[in-house]
Design an enzyme around this catalytic site. Structure first.
Site, PDB file in Angstrom:
ATOM      1  N   TYR A  40       7.731  41.055 -26.954  1.00  0.00           N
ATOM      2  CA  TYR A  40       8.697  40.321 -26.127  1.00  0.00           C
ATOM      3  C   TYR A  40       8.147  39.028 -25.541  1.00  0.00           C
ATOM      4  O   TYR A  40       6.991  38.958 -25.131  1.00  0.00           O
ATOM      5  CB  TYR A  40       9.118  41.183 -24.931  1.00  0.00           C
ATOM      6  N   TYR A  41       9.011  38.041 -25.447  1.00  0.00           N
ATOM      7  CA  TYR A  41       8.767  36.808 -24.686  1.00  0.00           C
ATOM      8  C   TYR A  41      10.025  36.612 -23.844  1.00  0.00           C
ATOM      9  O   TYR A  41      10.902  35.818 -24.195  1.00  0.00           O
ATOM     10  CB  TYR A  41       8.516  35.628 -25.637  1.00  0.00           C
ATOM     11  N   ARG A  42      10.146  37.402 -22.773  1.00  0.00           N
ATOM     12  CA  ARG A  42      11.413  37.424 -22.039  1.00  0.00           C
ATOM     13  C   ARG A  42      11.230  37.363 -20.525  1.00  0.00           C
ATOM     14  O   ARG A  42      12.203  37.529 -19.788  1.00  0.00           O
ATOM     15  CB  ARG A  42      12.209  38.688 -22.429  1.00  0.00           C
TER      16      ARG A  42
ATOM     17  N   ASP B   3      21.652  51.225 -31.542  1.00  0.00           N
ATOM     18  CA  ASP B   3      22.815  50.480 -31.032  1.00  0.00           C
ATOM     19  C   ASP B   3      24.004  50.629 -31.989  1.00  0.00           C
ATOM     20  O   ASP B   3      25.150  50.743 -31.564  1.00  0.00           O
ATOM     21  CB  ASP B   3      22.499  48.980 -30.895  1.00  0.00           C
TER      22      ASP B   3
ATOM     23  N   GLY C 186      19.608  42.050 -29.027  1.00  0.00           N
ATOM     24  CA  GLY C 186      19.733  42.606 -27.669  1.00  0.00           C
ATOM     25  C   GLY C 186      20.686  43.778 -27.742  1.00  0.00           C
ATOM     26  O   GLY C 186      21.780  43.664 -28.316  1.00  0.00           O
TER      27      GLY C 186
ATOM     28  N   LYS D 249      20.396  61.495 -30.660  1.00  0.00           N
ATOM     29  CA  LYS D 249      20.012  60.726 -31.849  1.00  0.00           C
ATOM     30  C   LYS D 249      18.651  61.273 -32.277  1.00  0.00           C
ATOM     31  O   LYS D 249      17.642  61.017 -31.621  1.00  0.00           O
ATOM     32  CB  LYS D 249      19.923  59.244 -31.499  1.00  0.00           C
ATOM     33  N   LEU D 250      18.643  62.069 -33.344  1.00  0.00           N
ATOM     34  CA  LEU D 250      17.435  62.825 -33.692  1.00  0.00           C
ATOM     35  C   LEU D 250      16.648  62.223 -34.841  1.00  0.00           C
ATOM     36  O   LEU D 250      15.742  62.857 -35.376  1.00  0.00           O
ATOM     37  CB  LEU D 250      17.821  64.284 -33.988  1.00  0.00           C
TER      38      LEU D 250
ATOM     39  N   ARG E 112      12.027  51.589 -23.616  1.00  0.00           N
ATOM     40  CA  ARG E 112      11.159  50.555 -24.179  1.00  0.00           C
ATOM     41  C   ARG E 112       9.804  50.594 -23.472  1.00  0.00           C
ATOM     42  O   ARG E 112       9.669  50.135 -22.349  1.00  0.00           O
ATOM     43  CB  ARG E 112      11.789  49.151 -24.014  1.00  0.00           C
TER      44      ARG E 112
HETATM   45  O1  KDG Z   1      18.075  48.205 -30.044  1.00  0.00           O
HETATM   46  C1  KDG Z   1      17.679  46.956 -30.554  1.00  0.00           C
HETATM   47  C2  KDG Z   1      17.171  46.200 -29.402  1.00  0.00           C
HETATM   48  O2  KDG Z   1      16.105  46.915 -28.866  1.00  0.00           O
HETATM   49  C3  KDG Z   1      16.679  44.844 -29.738  1.00  0.00           C
HETATM   50  O3  KDG Z   1      17.716  44.005 -30.140  1.00  0.00           O
HETATM   51  C4  KDG Z   1      15.908  44.250 -28.594  1.00  0.00           C
HETATM   52  O4  KDG Z   1      17.434  44.613 -26.819  1.00  0.00           O
HETATM   53  C5  KDG Z   1      16.322  44.645 -27.229  1.00  0.00           C
HETATM   54  C6  KDG Z   1      15.282  45.112 -26.335  1.00  0.00           C
HETATM   55  O5  KDG Z   1      15.395  44.803 -25.155  1.00  0.00           O
HETATM   56  O6  KDG Z   1      14.363  45.776 -26.778  1.00  0.00           O
END
Ligand code: KDG
Length: 328
Positions: free
Chosen positions: A111-113, A266, A39, A233-234, A175
């Site tokens: 994802y499973y969130r 991150d 995360g 961040k390139l 994302r």
């Molecule tokens: O930057 C890494 C994160 O993308 C990964 O740990 C998952 O936090 C995440 C996400 O929500 O995509």
């Protein structure tokens, strides 16, 4: 009157459990998986803590086994967890990584969130005390994508940071699996305008500015929106480029063997912010960011390779002396 800050960094966001297969290729054919705490904000809090600063995470977790795993990882890494609320009947979100497939060098996150405790985060969960005590508030653009209440929680955190003179640092972390460019763009712009420190990829910069421009121009235009410090961040080829009140700086990325690129962004944020918290100059902040990213991509999992101060010095020295082997 000087405000006493007991914390260096407070992050708000969703911790997740990552299942990372030992094999590369389509996820349905993977049989063995590693389990990692992950995360974006959790990674950053851990990274900053490893480098000797006091970091906290505000979030929600359940009472399930995965939530317990994440919580003990955060505690074990020295992250302050007292503002994490637990929710009966909800669990920790999960994602599975599909590495280097179908595009080599790219990892996909599945994802499973949808039913996670953190999705219930709301303005009432943002502790004014936690923000008031901190020097920097760190948010990503992932949290506002999770739910309406999460989005409101982010803006509540920004309001509180402004009220208490806490610097707001923002990494859009777009994302595609959570929302579209059209949905995310205006939210990123609203957050970027209020940021003191802005991290951005070229794609996110375009989303914020609503147009395609070169990196030098992007740096200028993003800083005109409000943030005093902008870090671009390139990617592996072009590295990092930044502008701050003291001037501009650039740092190349390190040539290391890449296993999994997830977490590199991150790691850069954690490295940059900890150097900044230590009072370092812009060039050194970027150098630290690049080193943290390089270390992270060398293994599966987002945070495990993040360096202590000692490890960081050893890594930088090895590259400065040319001891480290160029893997490109
Ligand atoms: O930057 C890494 C994160 O993308 C990964 O740990 C998952 O936090 C995440 C996400 O929500 O995509």
């Amino acid at each position: 009157m000087e405000v006493r800050r007991l914390l260096d960094l407070v992050c708000v966001g969703e911790p997740l459990v990552q299942f990372n297969p030992l094999d590369e290729g389509p996820m349905r054919h993977a049989n063995l998986f590693e389990k990692h705490a992950a995360g974006a904000e959790s990674n950053i809090a851990i990274g900053v803590s490893r480098l000797g600063h006091r970091a906290a995470l505000i979030t929600k977790l359940g009472f399930d086994q995965l939530s317990a795993f994440v919580l003990s990882t955060l505690k074990g890494e020295g992250v302050e967890t007292k503002w994490i609320k637990r929710v009966e009947g909800k669990s920790c979100g999960v994602f599975v990584v599909q590495r280097n497939y179908p595009v080599p060098g790219k990892s996909d996150l599945i994802y499973y969130r949808n039913d996670s405790a953190a999705r219930l985060l709301s303005p009432a969960d943002i502790s004014e005390d936690a923000i008031r005590q901190s020097k920097i508030l760190q948010l990503s653009g992932i949290t506002p994508a999770l739910s309406d209440s999460c989005r409101k929680a982010c803006f509540r955190a920004i309001d509180l940071a402004e009220k208490h003179g806490v610097k707001f640092s923002f990494d859009p972390n777009f994302r595609r699996r959570l929302w579209s460019v059209r949905e995310a763009g205006p939210v990123f712009l609203a957050m970027a305008k209020r940021a003191d420190i802005l991290f951005s990829s070229s794609e996110e910069g375009e989303m914020i500015l609503g147009k395609r421009v070169g990196s030098e121009r992007m740096l200028e235009e993003l800083s005109k929106l409000g943030p005093k410090t902008v870090v671009l961040k390139l990617g592996a080829k072009k590295g990092l480029l930044a502008k701050a009140p003291q001037g501009k700086a650039r740092a190349p990325s390190h040539a290391v063997p890449v296993v999994d690129v997830i977490g590199a962004g991150d790691a850069a944020v954690a490295g940059f912010l900890s150097a900044l918290l230590s009072g370092e100059k812009l060039a050194r902040c970027l150098k630290t960011a690049a080193a943290c990213s390089a270390l992270t991509v060398m293994r599966r999992g987002d945070f495990e390779n993040l360096p202590t101060r000692d490890d960081l010095e050893k890594f930088l020295l090895a590259f400065e002396k040319g001891v480290a082997i160029d893997q490109r």
